[in-house]
Design a protein around this motif. Sequence first.
Motif, short mmCIF file in Angstrom:
data_model
loop_
_atom_site.label_atom_id
_atom_site.label_comp_id
_atom_site.label_asym_id
_atom_site.label_seq_id
_atom_site.Cartn_x
_atom_site.Cartn_y
_atom_site.Cartn_z
N ASP A 292 5.21 18.93 -19.48
CA ASP A 292 4.73 17.62 -19.94
C ASP A 292 3.32 17.72 -20.50
O ASP A 292 2.97 17.07 -21.49
N VAL A 293 2.49 18.55 -19.86
CA VAL A 293 1.11 18.70 -20.30
C VAL A 293 1.05 19.40 -21.65
O VAL A 293 0.23 19.05 -22.52
N PHE A 294 1.88 20.40 -21.85
CA PHE A 294 1.87 21.14 -23.11
C PHE A 294 2.11 20.22 -24.30
O PHE A 294 1.61 20.47 -25.40
N ALA A 295 2.86 19.16 -24.09
CA ALA A 295 3.15 18.23 -25.18
C ALA A 295 1.92 17.45 -25.61
O ALA A 295 1.88 16.91 -26.73
N HIS A 296 0.90 17.38 -24.73
CA HIS A 296 -0.32 16.62 -25.05
C HIS A 296 -1.55 17.52 -25.06
O HIS A 296 -2.68 17.02 -25.00
N LEU A 297 -1.36 18.83 -25.15
CA LEU A 297 -2.48 19.76 -25.08
C LEU A 297 -3.25 19.74 -26.40
O LEU A 297 -2.67 19.71 -27.48
N THR A 298 -4.58 19.76 -26.31
CA THR A 298 -5.44 19.76 -27.49
C THR A 298 -6.34 20.99 -27.46
O THR A 298 -6.51 21.64 -26.42
N TRP A 299 -6.91 21.29 -28.61
CA TRP A 299 -7.80 22.45 -28.67
C TRP A 299 -9.05 22.21 -27.80
O TRP A 299 -9.60 23.15 -27.24
N GLN A 300 -9.45 20.94 -27.68
CA GLN A 300 -10.61 20.65 -26.83
C GLN A 300 -10.32 20.99 -25.37
O GLN A 300 -11.19 21.49 -24.66
N ALA A 301 -9.09 20.71 -24.95
CA ALA A 301 -8.73 21.02 -23.56
C ALA A 301 -8.75 22.53 -23.32
O ALA A 301 -9.19 22.99 -22.26
N VAL A 302 -8.28 23.30 -24.30
CA VAL A 302 -8.28 24.75 -24.15
C VAL A 302 -9.71 25.29 -24.11
O VAL A 302 -10.04 26.14 -23.27
N VAL A 303 -10.56 24.79 -24.99
CA VAL A 303 -11.96 25.23 -24.99
C VAL A 303 -12.63 24.87 -23.66
O VAL A 303 -13.36 25.69 -23.08
N TYR A 304 -12.38 23.66 -23.18
CA TYR A 304 -12.98 23.26 -21.92
C TYR A 304 -12.48 24.14 -20.78
O TYR A 304 -13.25 24.49 -19.88
N ALA A 305 -11.20 24.47 -20.79
CA ALA A 305 -10.64 25.33 -19.73
C ALA A 305 -11.36 26.68 -19.70
O ALA A 305 -11.69 27.19 -18.62
N VAL A 306 -11.61 27.25 -20.87
CA VAL A 306 -12.32 28.53 -20.93
C VAL A 306 -13.75 28.36 -20.42
O VAL A 306 -14.26 29.18 -19.65
N LEU A 307 -14.40 27.28 -20.83
CA LEU A 307 -15.76 27.03 -20.34
C LEU A 307 -15.79 26.79 -18.83
O LEU A 307 -16.73 27.20 -18.15
N SER A 308 -14.76 26.13 -18.32
CA SER A 308 -14.71 25.85 -16.88
C SER A 308 -14.66 27.13 -16.06
O SER A 308 -15.29 27.22 -15.01
N LEU A 309 -13.93 28.11 -16.54
CA LEU A 309 -13.79 29.37 -15.80
C LEU A 309 -14.99 30.30 -16.01
O LEU A 309 -15.15 31.26 -15.25
N THR A 310 -15.80 30.02 -17.00
CA THR A 310 -16.93 30.90 -17.31
C THR A 310 -18.25 30.16 -17.13
O THR A 310 -18.86 30.22 -16.06
N VAL A 311 -18.70 29.45 -18.14
CA VAL A 311 -20.03 28.83 -18.13
C VAL A 311 -20.18 27.83 -16.99
O VAL A 311 -21.18 27.86 -16.24
N ILE A 312 -19.22 26.91 -16.83
CA ILE A 312 -19.35 25.84 -15.85
C ILE A 312 -19.37 26.39 -14.42
O ILE A 312 -20.00 25.81 -13.53
#
Length: 424
Positions: A292-312
């Motif tokens: 269900d999430v994949f149907a509403h996934l955006t590039w912003q969400a992907v970028v934030y996910a990467v930042l969450s695991l690294t910078v944040i």
Amino acid sequence: MDGTLSLVLLLLFLWCLCSRRMERFELTAPAAFVLLGLLLGEGTGVLDLALPHETVKALAEITLVWVLFTDAARLSFRALRPELGLYVRLLGIGLPLCVGLGALLAAALLPGVSGWSALYVGAALAPTDAALGATMMVNPVVPAKIRRVINVESGLNDGIVTPLVVLALAGVSAAEHTAGPDATGHALVQLAVGTAYGAVLGLAAGWLLRTALRNGWAAEDFAGAGVLALSLLGYTSALAIDGNGFVAAFVAGLAFGTTHGAPPRVLLYVEQSGALLSVLVWLVFGAVLLPDVFAHLTWQAVVYAVLSLTVIRMVPVALCLAGSGLDARTVGFIGWFGPRGLASIIFGLLAVEELTPEGARPVLPVIACTVLLSVLAHGLTSAPLANRYGRAAAGTAGGPTAPAEELRVRGMAAGGLHHRPGRK
């Protein structure tokens, strides 16, 4: 429904049979059951987990209660003293910085996310899950002190951040007009009631169990089932007096752990029960939430996910550990091993229940994407980075690292329930 239940039980039994073998492939139970959920759910339609919302909510709530209670109850404050300064830095400084930075970047980057929603994202993705780096947690080449620090941080940060998640969800609900305008104030009162009630319940229950065991009134074989009931009692009875059940369960676990005087195996029953439900949560995550999430996934969400695991994650850890005496390599290692897992998923499931679809849609994709990336990234890097860091640490110290000690990794470790380091 009977067929679906039988298939789930079969998957659990088959994992039990091959769990030790899977360790050689660095395959953790969370990664395995997310993959099984995706393949058997959306991929083939074999697994039908279209569960009623009430069932999903109950699964999430009970799992979180058991995780919060056992994480708190199994802590030994005497054992924490040698690294107490590090825990204060990570939990008292690093965790708030992580929540704040996560909220700021969520408000700046994610469409439709601001205010309470941004705070929810920052808080829901702040707690870590050591089980996703289980091969590192049981690797004797990594200094025992570092494994212990990562494990204790993971055990406490979800309970500490839960009040912020509850408060943020109340704020979002009020903004959506699905709750009264005083929803946040009511949530604060519930948190205070839950804290006070949990402390009283945990202290009283711990004293009663210690007295009963000392006088031979209680059988140790049944004490585990009693503690299992106690953890749920803390949640349900707190709700009955309009307190926050999750906070009550966490505080009750802290208070109980300091007073119960029972052998460690008393908590094993609760730990294994929570581990079993956590596997089901991972399966539901892969079969129901991810498609269900994949149907509403955006590039912003992907970028934030990467930042969450690294910078944040890594910047707050570096800031709070500055001046702690740890070298840069160790600080980077601790910063990277902050996997997002079970607590974040459960917070996401709670958002589904508490918010309208319009309110949940901007925040769920980023939570699910972050957890999925963490399962993959930390699962793949756990063993090689642990070996590399362990060799470097041994070289710096001028000798071998300390032998593996008894640590319990929350939930499912690489091969099964509560794999114990040092036992192969």
